[in-house]
Write a protein that holds these residues in place. Structure first.
Motif, PDB file in Angstrom:
ATOM      1  N   LEU A  73       0.817  -1.166   0.109  1.00 23.82           N
ATOM      2  CA  LEU A  73       0.113   0.006   0.094  1.00 23.82           C
ATOM      3  C   LEU A  73       0.797   1.368  -0.121  1.00 23.82           C
ATOM      4  O   LEU A  73       1.872   1.305   0.923  1.00 23.82           O
ATOM      5  N   ALA A  74       0.780   2.058  -0.744  1.00 24.31           N
ATOM      6  CA  ALA A  74       1.606   3.394  -1.214  1.00 24.31           C
ATOM      7  C   ALA A  74       0.479   4.614  -0.892  1.00 24.31           C
ATOM      8  O   ALA A  74      -0.557   4.515  -1.455  1.00 24.31           O
ATOM      9  N   MET A  75       1.209   5.530  -0.261  1.00 22.08           N
ATOM     10  CA  MET A  75       0.508   6.761  -0.049  1.00 22.08           C
ATOM     11  C   MET A  75       1.068   7.956  -0.683  1.00 22.08           C
ATOM     12  O   MET A  75       2.468   8.013  -0.513  1.00 22.08           O
ATOM     13  N   LEU A  76       0.483   8.905  -1.351  1.00 21.01           N
ATOM     14  CA  LEU A  76       0.796  10.100  -1.906  1.00 21.01           C
ATOM     15  C   LEU A  76       0.408  11.347  -1.102  1.00 21.01           C
ATOM     16  O   LEU A  76      -0.477  11.422  -0.754  1.00 21.01           O
ATOM     17  N   LEU A  77       1.455  12.067  -0.879  1.00 22.27           N
ATOM     18  CA  LEU A  77       1.384  13.239  -0.140  1.00 22.27           C
ATOM     19  C   LEU A  77       0.752  14.259  -0.735  1.00 22.27           C
ATOM     20  O   LEU A  77       1.369  14.862  -1.764  1.00 22.27           O
ATOM     21  N   LEU A  78      -0.478  14.643  -0.345  1.00 17.27           N
ATOM     22  CA  LEU A  78      -1.272  15.986  -1.216  1.00 17.27           C
ATOM     23  C   LEU A  78      -0.681  17.381  -0.740  1.00 17.27           C
ATOM     24  O   LEU A  78      -1.265  18.127  -1.583  1.00 17.27           O
ATOM     25  N   GLU A  79      -0.073  17.739   0.281  1.00 15.52           N
ATOM     26  CA  GLU A  79       0.611  18.730   0.444  1.00 15.52           C
ATOM     27  C   GLU A  79       1.869  18.324   1.420  1.00 15.52           C
ATOM     28  O   GLU A  79       1.747  17.285   1.640  1.00 15.52           O
ATOM     29  N   ASP A  80       2.595  19.609   1.649  1.00 16.64           N
ATOM     30  CA  ASP A  80       3.729  19.307   2.353  1.00 16.64           C
ATOM     31  C   ASP A  80       3.526  18.830   3.585  1.00 16.64           C
ATOM     32  O   ASP A  80       2.682  19.144   4.340  1.00 16.64           O
ATOM     33  N   LEU A  81       4.475  18.018   4.060  1.00 14.25           N
ATOM     34  CA  LEU A  81       4.362  17.394   5.487  1.00 14.25           C
ATOM     35  C   LEU A  81       5.637  18.102   6.336  1.00 14.25           C
ATOM     36  O   LEU A  81       6.766  17.878   5.942  1.00 14.25           O
ATOM     37  N   ASP A  82       5.015  18.747   7.526  1.00 14.33           N
ATOM     38  CA  ASP A  82       6.087  19.280   8.329  1.00 14.33           C
ATOM     39  C   ASP A  82       6.363  18.357   9.270  1.00 14.33           C
ATOM     40  O   ASP A  82       5.678  18.148  10.154  1.00 14.33           O
ATOM     41  N   LEU A  83       7.440  17.736   9.335  1.00 11.72           N
ATOM     42  CA  LEU A  83       7.988  16.677  10.355  1.00 11.72           C
ATOM     43  C   LEU A  83       8.108  17.491  11.961  1.00 11.72           C
ATOM     44  O   LEU A  83       7.974  16.886  12.809  1.00 11.72           O
ATOM     45  N   LYS A  84       8.138  18.924  11.853  1.00  8.38           N
ATOM     46  CA  LYS A  84       8.126  19.387  13.324  1.00  8.38           C
ATOM     47  C   LYS A  84       6.899  19.702  13.575  1.00  8.38           C
ATOM     48  O   LYS A  84       7.017  19.804  14.942  1.00  8.38           O
ATOM     49  N   ALA A  85       5.955  19.626  12.887  1.00 10.66           N
ATOM     50  CA  ALA A  85       4.494  19.989  13.284  1.00 10.66           C
ATOM     51  C   ALA A  85       3.617  18.936  12.531  1.00 10.66           C
ATOM     52  O   ALA A  85       2.764  19.436  11.698  1.00 10.66           O
ATOM     53  N   PRO A  86       3.771  17.551  12.604  1.00  8.83           N
ATOM     54  CA  PRO A  86       2.995  16.506  11.920  1.00  8.83           C
ATOM     55  C   PRO A  86       1.505  16.779  12.291  1.00  8.83           C
ATOM     56  O   PRO A  86       1.021  17.375  13.261  1.00  8.83           O
ATOM     57  N   PRO A  87       0.597  16.018  11.321  1.00  4.49           N
ATOM     58  CA  PRO A  87      -0.814  16.087  11.694  1.00  4.49           C
ATOM     59  C   PRO A  87      -1.217  15.683  13.077  1.00  4.49           C
ATOM     60  O   PRO A  87      -0.831  14.835  13.539  1.00  4.49           O
ATOM     61  N   ALA A  88      -1.750  16.586  13.725  1.00  5.29           N
ATOM     62  CA  ALA A  88      -2.295  16.317  15.181  1.00  5.29           C
ATOM     63  C   ALA A  88      -3.461  15.284  15.504  1.00  5.29           C
ATOM     64  O   ALA A  88      -3.413  14.651  16.449  1.00  5.29           O
ATOM     65  N   SER A  89      -4.170  15.041  14.211  1.00  6.49           N
ATOM     66  CA  SER A  89      -5.189  13.987  14.408  1.00  6.49           C
ATOM     67  C   SER A  89      -5.303  13.232  13.260  1.00  6.49           C
ATOM     68  O   SER A  89      -4.615  13.474  12.162  1.00  6.49           O
ATOM     69  N   TYR A  90      -5.805  12.154  13.275  1.00  4.81           N
ATOM     70  CA  TYR A  90      -5.962  11.116  12.131  1.00  4.81           C
ATOM     71  C   TYR A  90      -6.908  11.768  10.991  1.00  4.81           C
ATOM     72  O   TYR A  90      -6.651  11.637   9.790  1.00  4.81           O
ATOM     73  N   SER A  91      -7.883  12.429  11.175  1.00  5.49           N
ATOM     74  CA  SER A  91      -8.629  12.972  10.481  1.00  5.49           C
ATOM     75  C   SER A  91      -7.960  13.919   9.708  1.00  5.49           C
ATOM     76  O   SER A  91      -7.906  14.426   8.363  1.00  5.49           O
ATOM     77  N   GLN A  92      -7.072  14.795  10.341  1.00  8.72           N
ATOM     78  CA  GLN A  92      -5.962  15.758   9.787  1.00  8.72           C
ATOM     79  C   GLN A  92      -5.080  15.146   8.799  1.00  8.72           C
ATOM     80  O   GLN A  92      -5.072  15.691   7.537  1.00  8.72           O
ATOM     81  N   PHE A  93      -4.681  14.131   9.258  1.00  9.29           N
ATOM     82  CA  PHE A  93      -3.709  13.312   8.356  1.00  9.29           C
ATOM     83  C   PHE A  93      -4.175  12.862   7.079  1.00  9.29           C
ATOM     84  O   PHE A  93      -3.606  12.990   5.979  1.00  9.29           O
TER      85      PHE A  93
END
Length: 270
Positions: A16-36
């Motif tokens: 299973l592969a995933m494509l990032l649709l927006e920049d991912l900031d590793l200093k401030a990753p998605p705070a919730s599953y719905s945001q991710f």
């Protein structure tokens, strides 16, 4: 799909592969599953691998072993995370089946022999997609920088110095069991070490020679094989293995590590 060029120890990995649709900031990753899940899309990939450089070089062999032209067949479908949320330990809702079948050529007028090589589901994953993102963020916060060397031996980092993985990057989530390569048992490792001249390098070369000698009885892919890869809701891909005498080894052998800090504004490995 386009044919995949064959090397001596050609392996398969449905993922299973995933494509990032927006920049991912590793200093401030998605705070919730719905945001991710709102910032990714999913598709089927086959992480085709030339096992020889991977066996010989545990540090940088992965780059060379997985980067031949025609490798990483992807698709056919891309589904946004709003509509597909893979079920994994602690996250998601949709249980996805991952499967890989190899159809081997047979005598004229006989149907190809089909062998189920991989069969699993996302709920058996060690880490789900969101967990992988959180682990990347944790490693970045601890000062670990993901780096491998390219074909020219240059270091390539998975993110910028500021910890950004840009939109459009692809992240693979790993494969279930069933690949052709097998880790030797303790006695096999001892035998390889003895036959390899009491050196780790010699043992690795011995393992390759043994695998090549037993290729007909192994699970490695051979010319003429057709590979069917599928994941629930994400479609099915089929490609064939072809021999190409002109194919050359990918990359060069470079000792040493990548260093600790990327020094470019954008990552060179995406």
């Amino acid at each position: 799909a386009d044919p995949v060029l064959r090397v001596q120890l050609l392996d398969y990995e449905v993922e299973l592969a995933m494509l990032l649709l927006e920049d991912l900031d590793l200093k401030a990753p998605p705070a919730s599953y719905s945001q991710f899940i709102d910032g990714v899309a999913f598709f089927t990939a086959n992480d085709v691998s030339d096992r020889e450089p991977i066996i010989l070089d545990s540090g940088f062999g992965y780059t060379r072993g997985k980067s031949h032209p025609t490798y990483l067949p992807a698709g056919p479908w891309l589904i946004h995370g709003r509509h597909l949320q893979p079920l994994a330990p602690g996250e998601g809702r949709d249980r996805l089946e991952l499967a890989l079948v190899v159809r081997e050529p047979t005598a004229e007028k006989q149907a190809p022999r089909a062998r189920q090589m991989q069969a699993s589901s996302t709920d058996r994953m060690i880490l789900g997609p969101w967990q992988i993102i959180r682990q990347l963020a944790t490693r970045y916060g601890q000062g670990h920088y993901t780096c491998m060397r390219d074909a020219a031996g240059q270091p390539r980092y998975a993110h910028t110095p500021a910890g950004i993985i840009p939109a459009g990057s692809i992240i693979l989530t790993g494969t279930p069991g069933g690949t052709a390569i097998r880790e030797p048992g303790p006695l096999q490792k001892l035998g390889l070490f003895l036959r390899g001249g009491f050196s780790l390098s010699g043992a690795r070369h011995r393992m390759i020679l043994d695998s090549e000698a037993d290729i007909r009885d192994s699970r490695y892919l051979e010319p003429g094989d057709q590979v069917d890869t599928s994941i629930t809701h994400l479609g099915r891909q089929r490609w064939a293995v072809v021999e190409d005498p002109s194919i050359s080894r990918y990359g060069i052998d470079i000792p040493g590590d990548c260093g600790s800090v990327p020094n470019s504004d954008r990552p060179a490995a995406e």
